[in-house]
Design a protein around this motif. Structure first.
Motif, PDB file in Angstrom:
ATOM      1  N   ASN A  92       0.848  -1.100  -0.103  1.00 15.94           N
ATOM      2  CA  ASN A  92      -0.028   0.025   0.060  1.00 15.94           C
ATOM      3  C   ASN A  92       0.922   1.177  -0.181  1.00 15.94           C
ATOM      4  OD1 ASN A  92      -2.061  -1.767   0.191  1.00 15.94           O
ATOM      5  ND2 ASN A  92      -2.674  -1.239   1.821  1.00 15.94           N
ATOM      6  N   ILE A  93       2.009   1.062   0.143  1.00 17.10           N
ATOM      7  CA  ILE A  93       2.929   2.058   0.431  1.00 17.10           C
ATOM      8  C   ILE A  93       4.139   2.255  -0.547  1.00 17.10           C
ATOM      9  CG2 ILE A  93       2.351   2.920   2.722  1.00 17.10           C
ATOM     10  CD1 ILE A  93       5.147   1.706   3.610  1.00 17.10           C
ATOM     11  N   TRP A 107       7.104  -1.933  12.318  1.00 19.21           N
ATOM     12  CA  TRP A 107       5.715  -1.213  11.993  1.00 19.21           C
ATOM     13  C   TRP A 107       4.753  -1.347  12.907  1.00 19.21           C
ATOM     14  CZ3 TRP A 107       7.915  -5.452   9.410  1.00 19.21           C
ATOM     15  CH2 TRP A 107       7.122  -6.596   9.278  1.00 19.21           C
ATOM     16  N   ARG A 111      -3.081   2.287  14.173  1.00 19.68           N
ATOM     17  CA  ARG A 111      -3.027   3.397  14.291  1.00 19.68           C
ATOM     18  C   ARG A 111      -3.179   3.802  15.843  1.00 19.68           C
ATOM     19  NH1 ARG A 111      -2.314   5.239   9.157  1.00 19.68           N
ATOM     20  NH2 ARG A 111      -3.420   4.173   7.637  1.00 19.68           N
ATOM     21  N   ASN A 117      -4.038  -0.465  10.776  1.00 16.14           N
ATOM     22  CA  ASN A 117      -3.303   0.414   9.665  1.00 16.14           C
ATOM     23  C   ASN A 117      -3.149  -0.606   8.522  1.00 16.14           C
ATOM     24  OD1 ASN A 117      -1.499   1.753   8.351  1.00 16.14           O
ATOM     25  ND2 ASN A 117       0.200   1.776  10.084  1.00 16.14           N
ATOM     26  N   ASP A 118      -3.739  -0.307   7.571  1.00 11.53           N
ATOM     27  CA  ASP A 118      -3.965  -1.015   6.202  1.00 11.53           C
ATOM     28  C   ASP A 118      -2.410  -0.739   5.445  1.00 11.53           C
ATOM     29  OD1 ASP A 118      -6.338  -2.102   6.823  1.00 11.53           O
ATOM     30  OD2 ASP A 118      -7.473  -0.231   5.666  1.00 11.53           O
ATOM     31  N   ASP A 119      -1.818   0.440   5.976  1.00  9.52           N
ATOM     32  CA  ASP A 119      -0.625   0.392   5.122  1.00  9.52           C
ATOM     33  C   ASP A 119       0.581  -0.424   5.509  1.00  9.52           C
ATOM     34  OD1 ASP A 119      -1.615   2.868   3.835  1.00  9.52           O
ATOM     35  OD2 ASP A 119      -0.725   4.057   5.113  1.00  9.52           O
ATOM     36  N   THR A 120       0.187  -1.337   6.438  1.00  9.84           N
ATOM     37  CA  THR A 120       1.151  -2.209   6.793  1.00  9.84           C
ATOM     38  C   THR A 120       1.061  -3.500   6.134  1.00  9.84           C
ATOM     39  OG1 THR A 120      -0.038  -3.091   8.964  1.00  9.84           O
ATOM     40  CG2 THR A 120       1.363  -1.353   9.190  1.00  9.84           C
ATOM     41  N   HIS A 122       1.797  -6.325   3.879  1.00  8.06           N
ATOM     42  CA  HIS A 122       3.028  -6.853   3.333  1.00  8.06           C
ATOM     43  C   HIS A 122       3.147  -8.271   3.265  1.00  8.06           C
ATOM     44  CE1 HIS A 122       2.918  -7.902   7.600  1.00  8.06           C
ATOM     45  NE2 HIS A 122       3.826  -8.708   7.408  1.00  8.06           N
TER      46      HIS A 122
END
Length: 145
Positions: A92-93, A107, A111, A117-120, A122
């Motif tokens: 996502n990032i 990580w 939040r 935290n969907d940005d994690t 992986h």
């Protein structure tokens, strides 16, 4: 997941030293940490895209909530260099980190307000040449166990 994993020996002084250093780095009480695990990825093995946190709608969530709550942090250390492949990719990032001996990735799975935290998201990409070894430590939002 096609890799192998297992809990490490909690009585090993070297493991205890690693855990103490990660606890201090994150400023998280040791009791909030799950048992550290070791993972091995041989050629062709991988761990497809996933989140380390728990899905609170799943049947297992009630047990995990009692055992320390949500996973707040992940700390993962590369134990060796890999000839080719085996990166940890955060989809996502757009971040890809190749395995390098001694690198510690950390990580936050949630939040500060507790929202996942969907940005994690992986993945451990396939090892093309060589073997990858990592140690992983997960922390909860309160005492684990």
């Amino acid at each position: 997941r096609t890799s192998s994993s297992g809990d490490v020996d909690l009585g090993d002084p070297f493991i205890r030293k690693i855990e103490e250093r990660i606890d201090a780095l994150l400023d998280v009480p040791h009791e909030w940490g799950e048992t550290m695990q070791g993972q091995r990825y041989r050629e062709g093995e991988e761990f497809k895209y996933h989140l380390d946190l728990f899905w609170t709608e799943a049947a297992y969530w009630k047990d995990e909530a009692r055992r320390g709550g949500q996973r707040s942090f992940t700390a993962m250390a590369y134990l060796n260099d890999v000839a080719e492949g085996g990166s940890t990719d955060f989809t996502n990032i757009g971040l890809s980190i190749p395995p390098q001996k001694g690198v510690l990735l950390v990580w936050n799975n949630c939040r500060p307000d507790g929202v996942p935290n969907d940005d994690t998201m992986h993945a451990g990409t396939p090892v093309i040449k060589g073997v990858k070894y990592v140690l992983t430590k997960w922390y909860r939002t309160r005492k684990w166990g």
